[in-house]
Design an enzyme around this catalytic site. Structure first.
Site, PDB file in Angstrom:
ATOM      1  N   ALA A 142     -10.932  -7.741  -0.527  1.00 34.76           N
ATOM      2  CA  ALA A 142     -10.157  -8.120   0.672  1.00 34.76           C
ATOM      3  C   ALA A 142      -9.022  -7.126   0.874  1.00 34.76           C
ATOM      4  O   ALA A 142      -8.835  -6.593   1.982  1.00 34.76           O
ATOM      5  CB  ALA A 142      -9.609  -9.541   0.519  1.00 34.76           C
ATOM      6  N   CYS A 195       0.404  -4.235  -3.852  1.00 31.12           N
ATOM      7  CA  CYS A 195      -0.972  -4.702  -4.032  1.00 31.12           C
ATOM      8  C   CYS A 195      -2.062  -3.713  -3.627  1.00 31.12           C
ATOM      9  O   CYS A 195      -3.017  -3.512  -4.382  1.00 31.12           O
ATOM     10  CB  CYS A 195      -1.169  -5.994  -3.254  1.00 31.12           C
ATOM     11  SG  CYS A 195      -0.016  -7.259  -3.771  1.00 31.12           S
ATOM     12  N   GLN A 197      -2.531  -0.376  -3.234  1.00 35.36           N
ATOM     13  CA  GLN A 197      -2.905   0.776  -4.057  1.00 35.36           C
ATOM     14  C   GLN A 197      -3.442   0.329  -5.417  1.00 35.36           C
ATOM     15  O   GLN A 197      -4.464   0.819  -5.888  1.00 35.36           O
ATOM     16  CB  GLN A 197      -1.699   1.703  -4.234  1.00 35.36           C
ATOM     17  CG  GLN A 197      -1.971   2.813  -5.213  1.00 35.36           C
ATOM     18  CD  GLN A 197      -1.225   4.085  -4.880  1.00 35.36           C
ATOM     19  OE1 GLN A 197      -0.984   4.402  -3.722  1.00 35.36           O
ATOM     20  NE2 GLN A 197      -0.857   4.821  -5.895  1.00 35.36           N
TER      21      GLN A 197
HETATM   22  C1  UGA Z   1      -1.313  -7.953   1.054  1.00 33.10           C
HETATM   23  C2  UGA Z   1      -2.421  -8.741   1.760  1.00 33.10           C
HETATM   24  O1  UGA Z   1      -2.243  -8.656   3.191  1.00 33.10           O
HETATM   25  C3  UGA Z   1      -2.411 -10.207   1.335  1.00 33.10           C
HETATM   26  O2  UGA Z   1      -3.506 -10.898   1.939  1.00 33.10           O
HETATM   27  C4  UGA Z   1      -2.542 -10.270  -0.193  1.00 33.10           C
HETATM   28  O3  UGA Z   1      -2.511 -11.622  -0.661  1.00 33.10           O
HETATM   29  C5  UGA Z   1      -1.381  -9.505  -0.816  1.00 33.10           C
HETATM   30  O4  UGA Z   1      -1.424  -8.119  -0.365  1.00 33.10           O
HETATM   31  C6  UGA Z   1      -1.529  -9.565  -2.314  1.00 33.10           C
HETATM   32  O5  UGA Z   1      -2.533  -9.077  -2.837  1.00 33.10           O
HETATM   33  O6  UGA Z   1      -0.660 -10.163  -2.979  1.00 33.10           O
HETATM   34  P1  UGA Z   1       1.301  -7.605   1.470  1.00 33.10           P
HETATM   35  O7  UGA Z   1       1.223  -6.570   0.395  1.00 33.10           O
HETATM   36  O8  UGA Z   1       2.406  -8.594   1.428  1.00 33.10           O
HETATM   37  O9  UGA Z   1      -0.064  -8.461   1.510  1.00 33.10           O
HETATM   38  O10 UGA Z   1       1.445  -6.819   2.839  1.00 33.10           O
HETATM   39  P2  UGA Z   1       0.554  -6.517   4.140  1.00 33.10           P
HETATM   40  O11 UGA Z   1       1.058  -7.311   5.282  1.00 33.10           O
HETATM   41  O12 UGA Z   1      -0.879  -6.600   3.870  1.00 33.10           O
HETATM   42  O13 UGA Z   1       0.957  -4.988   4.426  1.00 33.10           O
HETATM   43  C7  UGA Z   1       0.679  -3.973   3.463  1.00 33.10           C
HETATM   44  C8  UGA Z   1       1.120  -2.619   4.002  1.00 33.10           C
HETATM   45  O14 UGA Z   1       0.288  -2.185   5.072  1.00 33.10           O
HETATM   46  C9  UGA Z   1       2.558  -2.599   4.551  1.00 33.10           C
HETATM   47  O15 UGA Z   1       3.213  -1.432   4.147  1.00 33.10           O
HETATM   48  C10 UGA Z   1       2.353  -2.601   6.051  1.00 33.10           C
HETATM   49  O16 UGA Z   1       3.430  -2.029   6.758  1.00 33.10           O
HETATM   50  C11 UGA Z   1       1.081  -1.772   6.177  1.00 33.10           C
HETATM   51  N1  UGA Z   1       0.337  -2.030   7.427  1.00 33.10           N
HETATM   52  C12 UGA Z   1      -0.211  -3.244   7.668  1.00 33.10           C
HETATM   53  C13 UGA Z   1       0.192  -0.987   8.345  1.00 33.10           C
HETATM   54  O17 UGA Z   1       0.674   0.135   8.138  1.00 33.10           O
HETATM   55  N2  UGA Z   1      -0.516  -1.229   9.503  1.00 33.10           N
HETATM   56  C14 UGA Z   1      -1.071  -2.448   9.784  1.00 33.10           C
HETATM   57  O18 UGA Z   1      -1.703  -2.592  10.857  1.00 33.10           O
HETATM   58  C15 UGA Z   1      -0.910  -3.480   8.836  1.00 33.10           C
END
Ligand code: UGA
Length: 386
Positions: A142, A195, A197
């Site tokens: 996921a 998470c 990476q």
């Molecule tokens: C992520 C997953 O979304 C969760 O479902 C999962 O439970 C969690 O990791 C985990 O394994 O504990 P999170 O790390 O809190 O959650 O953050 P995200 O909202 O997924 O964003 C991750 C990164 O991607 C951020 O730096 C965000 O700015 C970036 N991102 C996200 C983008 O650059 N573009 C996007 O369209 C979406």
């Protein structure tokens, strides 16, 4: 129930989520399992919540079943999908709950017990049950798929800058196909967080372990693209600022890895700052939630990754109490976290206080670029025509 005590076992440093009846947190699943075996006096269902390497449940079950009390232990995998900043909402209204367990009768009975707990607030059709390994692996997959979408759109952002296409228009155009969907198509300076990476590297390692080198390389590319995006951003900044950042004041708006959190782990902002410091820029960093000590810890980590040292770090990095302070007298602004407050700053006031030409590099595409250009800024944004 009388027969089973339910425990939520947190392996690693994740959140504690779900219906916790007893919580035992340890860094090592085996030690944790030994501790559970030591204290348990009844047959017990042990639930893995945190992200773990595939087949951890097997190791835990083997350790537990060595107990000399004649107890029966069932191990379930119930990964959480909470995201930072929306954790409570994600817990109360999950898109799905995933429960993996043994395929024998006792395993199925244990799954049914945990399902009955979740059914108190989650509709039955959103509770997915699988075998243990599918559940453990689904968690990694996921996150890998989410990160892959970000890297995919970021790779297109580079092409947009080269061709004159606009990445936001592309996200909208492709995201309105329901088979693709609009989420996680926001091009950015790069994904961060503790998470994505880590989980992809875990997946890569797993593929390599089973000799699946092409699969490993495929997923590794998601991380390489993310590294490229961060480096590309800084290189573009330096190139637009007449090929040198030496001695220039650069305002960094945002240090957290995304908005609504103070978490800085693997934040793209730290990598951009590292590269700018190495170009001898003077950075003035403002983030509404991140304190200086936390920034410095992250810098240390990021610098260590590149095996470069930076003796002048304390001097080259100032933390500012507000966005206006950070931008005062700056040659350039880099917006690196999508905090809402950055959308509504008084950019005329900021422009008036800056050195000219006043550069603004939007690493999140959150500001009205036409309005900024109207004021007089030289604006460069991810995946936008320059
Ligand atoms: C992520 C997953 O979304 C969760 O479902 C999962 O439970 C969690 O990791 C985990 O394994 O504990 P999170 O790390 O809190 O959650 O953050 P995200 O909202 O997924 O964003 C991750 C990164 O991607 C951020 O730096 C965000 O700015 C970036 N991102 C996200 C983008 O650059 N573009 C996007 O369209 C979406």
């Amino acid at each position: 129930s009388d027969e089973y005590t339910m425990k939520i076992v947190c392996m690693g440093a994740g959140y504690v989520g779900g219906p916790t009846m007893a919580v035992i947190a340890e860094n090592c699943p085996h030690l944790c399992a030994r501790q559970i075996a030591k204290v348990c006096t009844k047959n017990t269902i042990v639930v893995e919540k945190s992200t773990v390497p595939v087949r951890t449940a097997d190791a835990v079950r083997r350790v537990l079943n060595c107990n000399d009390k004649g107890l029966d232990f069932q191990v379930l995998s119930n990964p959480e999908f909470l995201a930072e900043g929306t954790a409570i909402d994600d817990l109360e209204k999950p898109s799905r709950v995933l429960i993996g367990g043994g395929e024998d009768e006792a395993g199925q009975a244990a799954i049914a017990k945990l399902v009955s707990v979740y059914q108190n607030w989650v509709p039955a059709e959103q509770i997915i049950t699988t075998n243990l390994w599918s559940s453990e692996l689904s968690k990694l997959v996921a996150n890998a798929f989410l990160a892959q979408r970000v890297s995919s759109i970021n790779s297109i952002s580079a092409l947009c800058e080269a061709t004159g296409a606009n990445v936001s228009e592309i996200s909208r155009a492709i995201g309105s196909d329901p088979r693709i969907g609009p989420k996680f198509l926001q091009s950015s300076v790069g994904f961060g967080g503790s998470c994505f990476q880590k989980d992809i590297l875990n997946l890569v390692y797993l593929c390599e372990t089973f000799g699946l080198d092409e699969c490993a390389e495929y997923w590794h590319q998601v991380i390489k693209m993310n590294d490229y995006q961060k480096e590309r951003f800084t290189k573009n900044m330096v190139s637009k600022m007449f090929n040198t950042a030496t001695g220039k004041k650069v305002a960094i708006l945002g240090f957290a890895f995304k908005k609504d959190t103070g978490d800085t782990r693997e934040t793209a902002s730290a990598f951009v700052c590292r590269d700018l410091v190495q170009e001898r820029a003077n950075l003035h960093v403002y983030d509404p939630q991140v304190k200086r000590e936390q920034m410095m810890v992250e810098f240390d980590y990021t610098l260590n990754l590149s095996t470069k040292t930076e003796p002048d770090l304390e001097k080259l990095i100032t933390t500012s109490p507000s966005a206006y302070d950070a931008c005062d007298g700056a040659h350039a602004i880099a917006v690196l976290t999508e905090w809402d407050e950055f959308k509504t700053l008084d950019y005329q006031r900021i422009y008036d206080s800056m050195a000219k030409p006043a550069f603004l590099f939007d690493g999140r595409n959150i500001i009205d670029h036409a309005a900024l250009r109207e004021i007089g800024f030289e604006v460069y944004a991810i995946g936008k025509p320059w």
